[in-house]
Motif scaffolding. Structure first.
Motif, mmCIF file in Angstrom:
data_model
loop_
_atom_site.group_PDB
_atom_site.id
_atom_site.type_symbol
_atom_site.label_atom_id
_atom_site.label_comp_id
_atom_site.label_asym_id
_atom_site.label_seq_id
_atom_site.Cartn_x
_atom_site.Cartn_y
_atom_site.Cartn_z
ATOM 1 N N LEU A 1 0.830 -1.213 0.000
ATOM 2 C CA LEU A 1 0.000 0.000 0.000
ATOM 3 C C LEU A 1 0.860 1.257 0.000
ATOM 4 N N ALA A 2 1.919 1.252 0.798
ATOM 5 C CA ALA A 2 2.803 2.421 0.846
ATOM 6 C C ALA A 2 3.474 2.649 -0.496
ATOM 7 N N LEU A 3 3.934 1.579 -1.112
ATOM 8 C CA LEU A 3 4.583 1.692 -2.414
ATOM 9 C C LEU A 3 3.612 2.208 -3.461
ATOM 10 N N THR A 4 2.374 1.690 -3.458
ATOM 11 C CA THR A 4 1.366 2.134 -4.416
ATOM 12 C C THR A 4 0.996 3.596 -4.181
ATOM 13 N N ALA A 5 0.811 3.955 -2.918
ATOM 14 C CA ALA A 5 0.474 5.349 -2.609
ATOM 15 C C ALA A 5 1.607 6.281 -3.014
ATOM 16 N N CYS A 6 2.842 5.871 -2.768
ATOM 17 C CA CYS A 6 3.997 6.684 -3.182
ATOM 18 C C CYS A 6 4.034 6.837 -4.701
ATOM 19 N N ALA A 7 3.765 5.753 -5.408
ATOM 20 C CA ALA A 7 3.763 5.812 -6.871
ATOM 21 C C ALA A 7 2.669 6.747 -7.369
ATOM 22 N N GLU A 8 1.499 6.724 -6.725
ATOM 23 C CA GLU A 8 0.406 7.622 -7.116
ATOM 24 C C GLU A 8 0.794 9.080 -6.868
ATOM 25 N N VAL A 9 1.431 9.334 -5.737
ATOM 26 C CA VAL A 9 1.856 10.703 -5.432
ATOM 27 C C VAL A 9 2.889 11.176 -6.446
ATOM 28 N N VAL A 10 3.830 10.309 -6.799
ATOM 29 C CA VAL A 10 4.838 10.664 -7.807
ATOM 30 C C VAL A 10 4.164 10.983 -9.132
ATOM 31 N N ALA A 11 3.187 10.153 -9.535
ATOM 32 C CA ALA A 11 2.472 10.402 -10.796
ATOM 33 C C ALA A 11 1.747 11.741 -10.749
ATOM 34 N N LEU A 12 1.093 12.037 -9.628
ATOM 35 C CA LEU A 12 0.385 13.312 -9.499
ATOM 36 C C LEU A 12 1.361 14.487 -9.486
ATOM 37 N N LEU A 13 2.504 14.320 -8.814
ATOM 38 C CA LEU A 13 3.500 15.389 -8.803
ATOM 39 C C LEU A 13 4.049 15.657 -10.202
ATOM 40 N N LEU A 14 4.304 14.597 -10.960
ATOM 41 C CA LEU A 14 4.788 14.773 -12.329
ATOM 42 C C LEU A 14 3.745 15.471 -13.196
ATOM 43 N N SER A 15 2.493 15.109 -13.007
ATOM 44 C CA SER A 15 1.424 15.755 -13.765
ATOM 45 C C SER A 15 1.322 17.241 -13.407
ATOM 46 N N ALA A 16 1.398 17.542 -12.110
ATOM 47 C CA ALA A 16 1.350 18.945 -11.680
ATOM 48 C C ALA A 16 2.569 19.708 -12.192
ATOM 49 N N ARG A 17 3.716 19.063 -12.219
ATOM 50 C CA ARG A 17 4.937 19.712 -12.719
ATOM 51 C C ARG A 17 4.808 20.071 -14.201
ATOM 52 N N ARG A 18 4.267 19.118 -14.996
ATOM 53 C CA ARG A 18 4.082 19.409 -16.425
ATOM 54 C C ARG A 18 3.137 20.585 -16.634
ATOM 55 N N LEU A 19 2.064 20.613 -15.841
ATOM 56 C CA LEU A 19 1.110 21.707 -15.960
ATOM 57 C C LEU A 19 1.750 23.022 -15.532
ATOM 58 N N HIS A 20 2.559 22.987 -14.487
ATOM 59 C CA HIS A 20 3.249 24.191 -14.028
ATOM 60 C C HIS A 20 4.224 24.696 -15.100
ATOM 61 N N GLN A 21 4.890 23.785 -15.783
ATOM 62 C CA GLN A 21 5.812 24.177 -16.849
ATOM 63 C C GLN A 21 5.067 24.857 -17.995
ATOM 64 N N ARG A 22 3.866 24.353 -18.296
ATOM 65 C CA ARG A 22 3.072 25.003 -19.341
ATOM 66 C C ARG A 22 2.649 26.404 -18.922
ATOM 67 N N ILE A 23 2.339 26.580 -17.647
ATOM 68 C CA ILE A 23 1.966 27.906 -17.152
ATOM 69 C C ILE A 23 3.164 28.845 -17.257
#
Length: 189
Positions: free
Chosen positions: A24-46
């Motif tokens: 569960l911890a590994l999966t939750a960490c992977a989800e957070v990493v995916a969300l952080l990468l998505s937010a980073r891409r959006l921030h770069q576009r801004i």
């Protein structure tokens, strides 16, 4: 809803392999990493000067707040795990570790952040295993600073070019196994 589905699947897989919390911890960490990468891409576009309508900006703000809250919750959950969890970057340097890592592996904040784990634990029984790539799980090895504690250690891939070392105190299990072996030996004589 999809996050809960993924966590549910991870829980079942963890139960199957007898490692629910690490799964569960590994999966939750992977989800957070995916969300952080998505937010980073959006921030770069801004930052690139692309126009974002107000509705999209509000969704981004809401998502960013939700992501921050999930990250705080994840860190809090990982900090309370009884197993040591150490997040390593692509070069094997310590990026993050929970409180159990301090007790079981002898890591210290802030000294060990950014340090290569194989160098930090070189003099312990984990040193050769880390230098050889940590390909197979280890069972019944002494804790680096507390030889009376016995550990089960595994290295799992995590995110992109990262790995997570998970160490569990199996001292009680090893004592129980020794008592059982002694009992069987005494009964057979």
């Amino acid at each position: 809803a999809w996050l809960l589905g993924i966590l549910w699947i991870a829980g079942w897989l963890g139960a199957f392999f007898d490692a629910v919390w690490p799964a569960l911890a590994l999966t939750a960490c992977a989800e957070v990493v995916a969300l952080l990468l998505s937010a980073r891409r959006l921030h770069q576009r801004i930052d690139a000067g692309r126009y974002i309508p107000d509705a999209r900006y509000q969704r981004l703000r809401t998502r960013s707040r939700r992501l921050s809250m999930q990250l705080r919750n994840l860190r809090s959950a990982a900090a309370t795990l009884p197993d040591a969890a150490v997040l390593l970057d692509g070069e094997g340097r310590v990026r993050w570790f929970n409180h159990a890592s301090e007790h079981l592996l002898g890591l210290q904040r802030p000294r060990d952040r950014g340090v290569a784990l194989k160098e930090r634990l070189a003099d312990s029984s984990l040193g050769p295993w880390l230098r050889e790539g940590a390909l197979e799980p280890l069972n019944d090895v002494p804790a680096p600073d507390q030889p009376h504690l016995r550990l089960g250690v595994v290295m799992v891939p995590f995110g992109q070019h990262q790995r997570m070392l998970v160490a569990r105190d199996i001292s009680d299990l090893m004592r129980l196994q020794q008592v059982r072996q002694d009992f069987v030996a005494n009964v057979s004589h």
